[in-house]
Design a protein around this motif. Structure first.
Motif, short mmCIF file in Angstrom:
data_model
loop_
_atom_site.label_atom_id
_atom_site.label_comp_id
_atom_site.label_asym_id
_atom_site.label_seq_id
_atom_site.Cartn_x
_atom_site.Cartn_y
_atom_site.Cartn_z
N ARG B 86 1.00 -1.29 0.18
CA ARG B 86 -0.19 0.15 -0.03
C ARG B 86 0.86 1.33 0.05
O ARG B 86 0.50 2.35 -0.64
N TYR B 87 1.98 1.18 0.60
CA TYR B 87 2.71 2.39 0.85
C TYR B 87 4.02 2.47 0.06
O TYR B 87 4.78 3.37 0.02
N GLY B 88 4.40 1.02 -0.51
CA GLY B 88 5.51 1.10 -1.48
C GLY B 88 6.75 1.25 -0.55
O GLY B 88 7.96 1.48 -1.17
N TRP B 89 6.84 0.96 0.80
CA TRP B 89 8.11 1.07 1.46
C TRP B 89 8.88 -0.04 1.10
O TRP B 89 8.68 -0.87 0.72
N SER B 90 10.25 0.06 1.44
CA SER B 90 11.41 -0.94 0.87
C SER B 90 11.31 -1.87 2.05
O SER B 90 11.11 -1.75 3.27
N PHE B 91 11.48 -3.07 1.40
CA PHE B 91 11.20 -4.10 2.58
C PHE B 91 12.31 -4.06 3.59
O PHE B 91 12.18 -4.52 4.85
N ILE B 149 -4.01 -10.24 1.01
CA ILE B 149 -3.44 -9.21 0.42
C ILE B 149 -2.36 -10.10 -0.73
O ILE B 149 -1.38 -10.90 -0.06
N MET B 150 -2.55 -9.74 -1.94
CA MET B 150 -1.65 -10.32 -2.82
C MET B 150 -0.73 -9.40 -3.53
O MET B 150 -0.60 -8.40 -3.19
N ASN B 151 0.12 -10.15 -4.25
CA ASN B 151 1.35 -9.50 -5.02
C ASN B 151 2.20 -8.73 -3.82
O ASN B 151 2.44 -7.57 -4.06
N VAL B 152 2.31 -9.29 -2.96
CA VAL B 152 3.56 -8.51 -2.01
C VAL B 152 4.66 -8.61 -2.51
O VAL B 152 5.43 -9.73 -3.14
N PRO B 153 5.35 -7.72 -2.98
CA PRO B 153 6.52 -7.47 -3.84
C PRO B 153 7.63 -8.03 -3.36
O PRO B 153 8.23 -7.92 -2.01
N ARG B 154 8.57 -8.64 -3.82
CA ARG B 154 9.86 -9.34 -3.52
C ARG B 154 10.89 -8.27 -3.58
O ARG B 154 11.00 -7.35 -4.31
N PRO B 155 11.71 -8.15 -2.47
CA PRO B 155 12.81 -6.99 -2.48
C PRO B 155 13.87 -7.31 -3.35
O PRO B 155 14.02 -8.43 -4.11
#
Lengths: 292, 841
Positions: B86-91, B149-155
């Motif tokens: 949602r907030y696009g923070w870095s992993f 929540i889907m598509n949790v981005p891989r760092p």
């Protein structure tokens, strides 16, 4: 107002079942400081056996009920023998995990034999709406349930506080060696407690089955709530346990009626945490003697 | 090997680090050559192990059972998913934040959780797990509800998006670091502190440990790690939903720790391998997986209860029998060190003024004042129920006084907080020793040396016990007279050593006041003399020694000042001579000094043997305790069984009564063989044992306790027995409905004896009935025994007070090292030198 009463009636019925299952926790804990943590699965066994004997095999109801209860008693004894005694004997707390493992095994065995689909019990005279309570139609079963729960609590209370054999049961957990020196057969008492605990779970399962559907997974959440009830009631007090059950069931029911079912579990479990924070020995428990 | 190297090796041996490195490397290599799905599994093993390490801190070290850890896992996972999607923070920023979010939840949960015990704690944690799972399902706007929540981005790492291999390596590296930190934690002060609170809550506070803080820290650490693992889980699967966090998952986490071995470093790794890998390996069983899982778990719990790593570790551990080195100067310097917290220039010692407390209507301590000067031994004496232990508990902070004050060197002490009072310089020992049973002797002393000051994070994961502390700890143990191995688990020690180690532990807090509650109880003459000398040596070092004791020889021999209590009030205070001459004290407590029991004439020789013991051997496992014991008791006789501590007297009593099984040889009760019968059957045949140590039913009333003794009789007979016995033991009359656990030690002893007599047994076995009783009470007790004997009761009596026992016995046996070394009439045995040797040797 009607809604309120309806919710209360449901709540009392459910609550007495929680209470009955919780009395199973009380009985074994009072004698041995251990419980069958998977008591819910024993309840499920009672319901499933009742269905199998009564519906699938078509045996007369009395026979089916008796056989189902026998199965539960036997299972209770088995749990004690292989899941509790080996660990309690060495002073280990692993019986908690072992009884969970046994519950898991039972549930899966039932799953493969009974099948995945939940079955409904057929309607009978017990479930037909027969009475009027506060303008609401209730069935005989819905009245029977609380009565049975309260009667058993009463019997336990009288037994443990006013008879010598009852007191001797309580003596066991306080000092097992001294109890043996009084002539009390500690091992037989503990096995007996687990048998009785199984019996209570079986009765609860049979009473609940007509109200819900019967399936292998019906027991888990029920068992956890019953555990909460036992704890809230101050696991050493049979009246407290039953009362806590009634309160819990009513709370659940009323919350569902007022806020909808979405927040029921969050609120009830949240309240459990708060209640225990305020009264660490349960709502009706009494702190044990602490000396240094 | 130098002290420092030894200390370092003990807590984190090189072999352990090598093992951690090997596992990490092995996991990485395996993952490199594996396919995508296998890489996923390996990563899951590492992630689950991370949760396990955290839970290992909470359960393995601090001893707190949590059945709701999935809640922290979920919080970490959702925090990661929400903040990255949602907030696009870095992993890399989110990872620690996920841990912190879970840690905050852990701190909040700790507040209610730490107020409850055992199954209540289990319930609070279960409820927590459910609340989190359901909240995740219901707070749709935040968590996506059941859809998740889907598509949790891989760092990305070095420009590339991490795949299963990369995440697996990350998890493995984190795991390795955490394992190292856990090893350092366990061997360091915080690890010791947590284990101390697990083993003996009250004692841990009495050495200055802040129980709530320590347990909260354990909670927070375990929550933090679960949160981190949750975040890793989120990026591994790219998807979080409430379905991943059911109640069952908490059980799984618990199993990881238990199967691997709670408290061991590598345990969570072994556990994670079993719990995660096995269902995969068994995937060919498809639906039967869970069933097999359950069965397998049961088998592991049965066969390897200390966990896989625990079982291996036990086999590999070499027995270390180092005994402590003596260093009097060091101890002297240590004890004399001036500590902060006292008013300048003031060395008044302990000044107690007008303390009072009431329990449920009884005024247990009523306006008691006393002064204990540094460098002096002050003894508190008085009959049972006088309030001595209560007074000690008030001073030590276990109870909160209603009125009055306690002042130490000019500073008023806070009321009712044990650990703060301990830190202020008051140490104590307990009536029943409260050692940290699962810690070694040395560790017991080491943690006390900290006096509650555990240091910060750096200290927590720094080097293990330092050489200085170890040397000081050894010196204290030697000073106290402990001659055994310093690495022996404290729970295995014999009675005398337990007392000595407890004293050494108390001294390690560098106290200005040392409170001892009946330290000589259960000690033979020789050991008591040595104890007295030790206490005087401690006083000489500047400590104010305060003891409660019944052994008048000891008290009169070493005390500078005596305070006599009775019924909660102070009777008199003064020098031993003053107190001895005081009439009130005499009447209430000391008795006549010499046992003035008129011994009834020897009765006509009865030849019927009630109890015959023939060629009995018994032991504990491979350790033999009794060897070829032969004795008999004739009807109407009082036979005394004498011998020093550890000679085997209690074991013999328990063996006869059926509590100790198996025994070889024969035990005949009125001709019936009972050596194979369990205790509850032997009672019905007419043999009663009044066991050592006041084994009353603490929650039952006095009357109910006696009724328990008469279960074999019908109700009316039982009730009349109760009256008869209360008449025989009038001290119990006003206490009829009191819960037995609230009685004083001596009152409980009387109750235990009354209970033993309730069934009108054919023979009564009494094991150390005079233990912990005031002299006047012992006299009245022995009067009762003499009365019973003259009425024809058959009695077998074990007592430390040999001369007393012999004064009413007909015959006696002397046991030494498990063998009968002397027997004969009471007269003969009393005059025999062998008796002296057996006790004082």
């Amino acid at each position: 107002m009607d809604l309120f009463v309806a919710a209360l009636v449901t709540g009392v019925g459910l609550g007495s079942m929680y209470g009955l299952l919780a009395l199973g926790f009380y009985v074994t804990y009072a004698v041995s400081s251990t419980v069958n943590f998977a008591q819910g699965s024993t309840m499920m066994l009672g319901a499933v056996m009742g269905f199998t004997f009564g519906v699938t095999l078509g045996l007369p109801w009395i026979v089916a009920i008796l056989l189902a209860l026998v199965a539960c008693v036997v299972w209770g004894v088995v749990v004690e023998a292989i899941g509790v005694r080996p660990f309690a004997r060495r002073g280990s707390d692993l019986w908690l995990m072992a009884t969970v493992a046994l519950g898991l095994i039972l549930e899966n065995v039932v799953l493969f034999t009974f099948g995945k689909d939940p079955r409904g019990m057929p309607q009978s005279a017990l479930t037909a709406e027969a009475f009027s309570v506060g303008g609401l139609r209730v069935s005989l079963l819905q009245v029977t349930i609380p009565v049975v729960g309260l009667a058993i609590a009463f019997a336990l209370h009288v037994l443990t506080r006013h008879t010598r054999s009852g007191k001797s049961m309580l003596a066991i957990v306080q000092n097992p060696d001294a109890a043996r020196l009084m002539g009390i057969d500690v091992r037989a008492a503990i096995v007996g407690a687990y048998a009785v605990s199984g019996l209570f779970a079986g009765i609860a399962g049979l009473l609940i089955a007509p109200l819900f559907t019967v399936s292998s997974s019906m027991g888990t959440l029920f068992g956890i709530k019953a555990f909460a009830v036992a704890i809230l009631g101050g696991i050493g007090n049979p009246w407290g346990v039953v009362l806590a059950g009634l309160i819990y069931g009513s709370a659940e029911s009323l919350i569902t009626a007022t806020f909808g079912s979405t927040y029921t579990q969050i609120l009830t479990f949240g309240l459990v945490i708060v209640a225990l924070a305020l009264r660490p020995d349960g709502l009706f428990g009494r702190a044990g003697v602490k000396k240094v | 090997m130098s002290e420092r190297t030894y200390a370092a090796r003990a807590s984190s041996p090189p072999a352990l680090y090598a093992a951690i490195a090997a596992l990490t490397l092995g996991g990485g290599v395996a993952s490199y050559f594996a396919n995508g799905y296998q890489q996923y599994v390996i990563a899951m093993v590492a992630i689950t192990a991370i949760v396990g390490v955290g839970l290992n801190v909470l359960l393995g070290l601090a001893g707190q059972l949590s059945l709701g850890h999935v809640g922290f896992y979920a919080i970490g996972a959702y925090a990661c998913a929400i903040l990255t999607t949602r907030y696009g923070w870095s992993f890399w920023i989110v990872l620690p934040l996920a841990g912190i979010a879970a840690a905050i939840a852990g701190a909040l949960l700790a507040a209610p959780a730490l107020r409850v015990r055992g199954p209540y704690l289990a319930m609070v944690t279960i409820a927590f797990g459910f609340v989190i799972e359901q909240s995740a399902a219901e707070m749709k706007s935040l968590t996506g509800g059941w859809n998740g929540i889907m598509n949790v981005p891989r760092p990305t790492f070095a420009g590339l998006a991490m795949d299963e291999f990369g995440i697996g390596v990350l998890a493995l590296v984190l795991l390795a670091a955490l394992l190292v930190l856990f090893a350092r934690l366990r061997g360091g002060t915080w690890g010791l502190a947590m284990r101390a609170t697990r083993d003996a809550e009250v004692a841990s506070q009495s050495i200055g440990l802040a129980l709530v803080t320590i347990r909260t820290v354990a909670f927070v650490i375990s929550a933090f790690l679960a949160g981190i693992a949750g975040a890793l889980f989120a990026i591994l699967g790219n998807f979080v939903s409430p379905e991943s966090f059911p109640f069952f998952q908490s059980i799984t986490f618990l199993l990881v720790v238990l199967v691997g071995g709670a408290g061991t470093v590598l345990g969570p790794v072994a556990g994670a391998i079993v719990v995660v890998l096995l269902p995969e390996v068994l995937s060919f069983l498809a639906e039967y997986r869970l069933l097999f899982f359950g069965v397998l778990l049961l088998i592991v719990l049965w066969l390897v209860p200390e966990g896989i790593v625990g079982a291996i570790g036990r086999r590999l551990r070499a027995a270390d029998a180092r005994t402590p080195q003596s260093d009097e100067n060091r101890v002297a310097a240590f004890l004399a060190t001036d500590t902060s917290g006292s008013a300048p220039g003031s060395r008044d010692g302990l000044v107690v003024d007008g303390l009072a407390i009431a329990f449920g209507g009884t005024q247990a301590v009523n306006d008691v004042s006393l002064v204990a000067k540094p460098g002096e031994v002050t003894s508190i004496i008085g009959p049972n129920g006088a309030g001595k232990t209560t007074l000690l508990n008030l001073i030590g902070g276990f109870y909160r006084a209603d009125r009055g004050s306690v002042v130490l060197d000019g500073v008023v002490l806070p009321k009712g907080t044990t650990y703060r009072i301990a830190r202020a310089g008051i140490a104590r020992t307990f009536q029943t020793t409260q050692l940290f049973a699962r810690m070694t002797v040395l560790e017991n002393v080491l943690i006390a040396l900290r006096r509650g000051g555990l240091g910060g994070v750096r200290e927590a994961v720094g080097q293990g016990a330092d050489a200085d502390a170890t040397a000081l700890g050894c010196a204290l143990l030697a000073f106290a007279g402990y001659r055994g191995s310093i690495h022996r688990p404290a729970g295995e020690l014999p009675h005398v050593d337990r007392r000595l180690v407890e004293i050494a532990r108390a001294l390690a807090t560098r106290p200005r006041v040392l409170l001892l509650d009946e330290p000589a109880a259960g000690l033979g003459e020789g050991d008591t003399k040595r104890l007295g000398a030790l206490l005087q040596r401690i006083a000489k070092r500047g400590v104010a020694v305060v003891i409660i004791e019944h052994d008048m020889n000891l008290v009169m021999g070493i005390s500078d000042h005596i305070v006599a209590l009775d019924a909660g009030r102070r009777l008199v205070a003064g020098t031993p001579a003053d107190v001895r001459a005081n009439d009130d004290v005499r009447a209430a407590y000391l008795g006549e000094g010499e046992l003035a029991i008129a011994r009834s004439a020897a009765r006509s020789e009865s030849s019927e043997i009630v109890l015959a013991v023939d060629g009995v051997d018994a032991g504990y496992g491979p350790l033999p305790v009794l060897s070829q014991i032969r004795l008999d008791v004739k009807r109407g006789e009082l036979v005394a069984l004498l011998g020093a501590n550890g000679a085997g007297k209690s074991t013999l009593m328990r063996a006869i009564a059926g509590l100790h099984r198996p025994v070889r040889g024969r035990v005949l009760l009125l001709g019936r063989e009972i050596a194979l019968l369990p205790a509850h059957r032997i009672v019905r045949d007419g043999l009663t044992l009044v066991p050592e140590g006041r084994q009353v039913f603490s929650e039952l009333s006095v009357v109910d306790n006696i009724l328990m003794g008469a279960l074999a009789l019908d109700r009316r007979a039982a009730e009349s027995e109760v009256e008869r016995l209360i008449a025989r033991f009038p001290i119990l009359d006003p206490l009829r409905d009191r819960r037995a656990g609230l009685l004083s030690g001596g009152e409980q002893q009387m109750l235990a004896i009354a209970r033993g007599l309730a069934a009108r047994p054919k023979i009564v076995l009494l094991d150390e009935p005079s233990l912990g009783l005031a002299p006047a009470i012992v006299e009245s007790l022995y009067r009762v025994l003499e009365q019973l004997r003259s009425e024809g009761t058959t009695i077998l009596l074990v007592d430390q007070m040999a001369r007393l026992a012999l004064s009413i016995a007909d015959r006696a046996y002397v046991i030494q090292s498990g063998r009968v070394v002397q027997q004969g009439s009471a007269e003969d045995v009393r005059n025999d030198a062998a008796l002296e040797k057996a006790y004082l040797g």
